[in-house]
Scaffold this active site. Structure first.
Site, short mmCIF file in Angstrom:
data_model
loop_
_atom_site.label_atom_id
_atom_site.label_comp_id
_atom_site.label_asym_id
_atom_site.label_seq_id
_atom_site.Cartn_x
_atom_site.Cartn_y
_atom_site.Cartn_z
N THR A 16 68.56 108.75 50.42
CA THR A 16 68.60 107.50 51.18
C THR A 16 67.20 106.97 51.47
O THR A 16 66.90 105.79 51.27
CB THR A 16 69.35 107.72 52.51
N ALA B 274 47.66 95.86 52.62
CA ALA B 274 47.02 97.07 52.10
C ALA B 274 45.72 96.76 51.36
O ALA B 274 44.92 97.66 51.12
CB ALA B 274 47.98 97.80 51.16
N ARG C 217 66.90 115.72 42.04
CA ARG C 217 67.73 116.74 41.43
C ARG C 217 68.64 116.18 40.33
O ARG C 217 68.86 116.82 39.32
CB ARG C 217 68.59 117.43 42.50
N GLU D 256 54.31 109.67 59.84
CA GLU D 256 54.89 108.76 60.83
C GLU D 256 56.42 108.80 60.82
O GLU D 256 57.07 108.74 61.88
CB GLU D 256 54.42 107.32 60.57
N GLY E 252 62.04 107.79 63.32
CA GLY E 252 62.28 106.72 62.34
C GLY E 252 61.27 105.60 62.40
O GLY E 252 60.08 105.80 62.19
N ASP F 35 66.89 119.62 65.61
CA ASP F 35 66.21 118.41 65.14
C ASP F 35 65.30 117.83 66.23
O ASP F 35 64.14 117.47 65.98
CB ASP F 35 67.25 117.37 64.72
N LYS G 193 60.94 117.48 66.32
CA LYS G 193 60.19 116.27 66.66
C LYS G 193 59.34 116.48 67.91
O LYS G 193 58.20 115.99 67.98
CB LYS G 193 61.17 115.11 66.86
N GLY H 110 67.83 106.47 59.47
CA GLY H 110 68.40 105.48 58.57
C GLY H 110 67.41 105.01 57.53
O GLY H 110 66.20 105.18 57.67
#
Length: 446
Positions: free
Chosen positions: A24, A44, A56, A141, A146, A213, A217, A314
């Site tokens: 994703t 940039a 994979r 980051e 997220g 999780d 973080k 996400g």
């Protein structure tokens, strides 16, 4: 004398990106780089182009055009591909291919961007030394919250301040489950099943609901805040499986919400880092963060308290964070992994959980007979735990199959020591009138 027109600088060559992992997030990064190519080039100062990928399954349709992009059979091969300037590791996991790919890329002087919170939380100190020795950046980051710019805020925005506390709501799955439990009065298992159907929870939700999780973080944020990579094994971790609908009802009656929080503080004698459910006042700003949203809270000696809120996971938010790091690298940013060079990191020790201080919520299912409350308060008194208030839920009175009349009882304590509270809890659980395993939740000011 006629002045010569100034010549414009030669255009910089494109930054060639190799993406390891086309799930994703990996697919989202490719889409974002292509759809916002002009904007990204302007910010940039050069083009950002994906030149090689590895995943994979080569045959899977990911909805992205891979024509003209080199395919590497292994992510390790991608790490040293001649047409790759920077490696984006989006595989996940603290070991195996992810760790090997990042290590190999850094050793070969390739900058690395990763969204891998487990890798940074567990091996961040080692990888920081590798990156510093190679003279290349390691950026992450996307590993925390997220699309919320938590890393940049702590490492760069607050670089001049002394951070006293950091943490917040760092897992959207847990926040969604607790939010719906609060709104509907339904129980944990039922809401978890719904979250899995909606895609908010994994088929195996243990990493999320057991607090792991969040702890990954928190360890990263604490390392940045306090200038010392936190040993992940030293983080106290407790998830939300034992939070019942009754706890949410009691919390509401008392003016609280229940949230899974990561909390890290720096003390004179070391650093505390813990993850567990908390009762927070319902008028606190963090109590208003609901659904799958995250919130990162920091307190600085000069800046005071600040809170950043947004989507913590996400495709879109995470891809945005990855691309922000790629833009920094394209611009030539060279920020140390933990905000300062390795020889400037502090040696602060990790404080054990038994040393924590705080207030507590204790829920008991007890036999409805005289003397029970006196026995419980005696145990608390003998362990030096001061009682602040008590609440009974008469509507929840039940008669059990053996004829025992049971009633839930909630006790709130004044500030006390974790070791004392746990010792008292052990003895309370042994009382014959206490019918089920006690539920203990810490209280936080939010």
């Amino acid at each position: 004398m006629t002045s010569k027109p100034s010549s414009s600088p030669a255009p910089r060559p494109p930054l060639r990106i190799g993406i390891a992992g086309l799930g994703t997030v990996g697919a989202g990064v490719m889409k974002l780089l292509r759809e916002n190519a002009a904007l990204i080039r302007a910010r940039a100062g050069r083009e950002l182009v994906v030149t090689a990928v590895s995943a994979r399954d080569r045959t899977r349709d990911r909805g992205i055009d891979l024509s003209g992009v080199a395919w590497c059979d292994t992510p390790e091969e991608l790490a040293t591909h001649p047409d790759v300037d920077v490696v984006a590791e989006l595989i996940g996991g603290a070991e195996g291919a992810a760790r090997l790919t990042v290590t190999r890329a850094l050793e070969n002087r390739r900058p690395v961007v990763t969204a891998n919170k487990a890798l940074i939380a567990i091996h961040g100190a080692e990888l920081a030394c590798t990156a510093q020795a190679a003279g290349v950046p390691l950026m992450f980051e996307a590993a925390v919250a997220g699309g919320i710019p938590a890393i940049k805020t702590v490492r760069e925005g607050l670089a001049a301040d002394r951070i006293l506390k950091i943490g917040g709501i760092l897992n959207g799955t847990c926040n969604y489950i607790l939010s719906v439990m609060h709104e509907t009065g339904r129980d944990f298992a039922e809401i978890l099943a719904d979250a899995q159907k909606l895609g908010y929870a994994e088929a195996d939700p243990s990493t999320d609901v057991d607090g792991i999780d969040t702890a990954h973080k928190l360890a990263i944020l604490a390392g940045l805040a306090f200038g010392r990579p936190v040993v992940f094994a030293s983080v106290y971790i407790e998830g939300i499986r034992r939070i019942g609908a009754l706890d949410l009802q009691f919390a509401r009656k008392m003016g609280y919400r229940i949230k899974l929080l990561g909390i890290a503080r720096q003390h004179e004698n070391g650093i505390e880092a813990r993850v567990h459910p908390c009762l927070v006042p319902q008028d606190a700003s963090i109590a208003q963060v609901n659904g799958v949203f995250n919130a990162v809270v920091a307190e600085g000696a000069f800046v005071g308290r600040l809170m950043l809120e947004g989507r913590g996971a996400g495709e879109g938010p995470t891809a945005t964070a990855v691309c922000a790091d790629l833009i920094d690298i394209a611009r030539g940013a060279a920020i140390p992994v933990w905000g300062c060079d390795a020889d400037s990191l502090t040696q602060a020790v990790a404080l054990p959980a038994k040393s924590f201080m705080g207030e507590y919520y204790l829920r008991l299912n007890v036999e409805d007979r005289p003397g029970v409350i006196a026995d419980i308060t005696a145990v608390l008194r003998d362990n030096g735990v001061s009682l602040r208030s008590m609440l009974q839920h008469a509507d929840a009175h039940e008669t059990r199959p053996d004829g025992t009349h049971a009633v839930p009882l909630v006790l709130l304590t004044h500030k006390t020591n974790e070791a004392a509270m746990q010792h008292a809890l052990h003895h309370i659980a042994e009382l014959s009138a206490v019918l089920d395993e006690p539920a203990l939740i810490r209280i936080d000011a939010g």
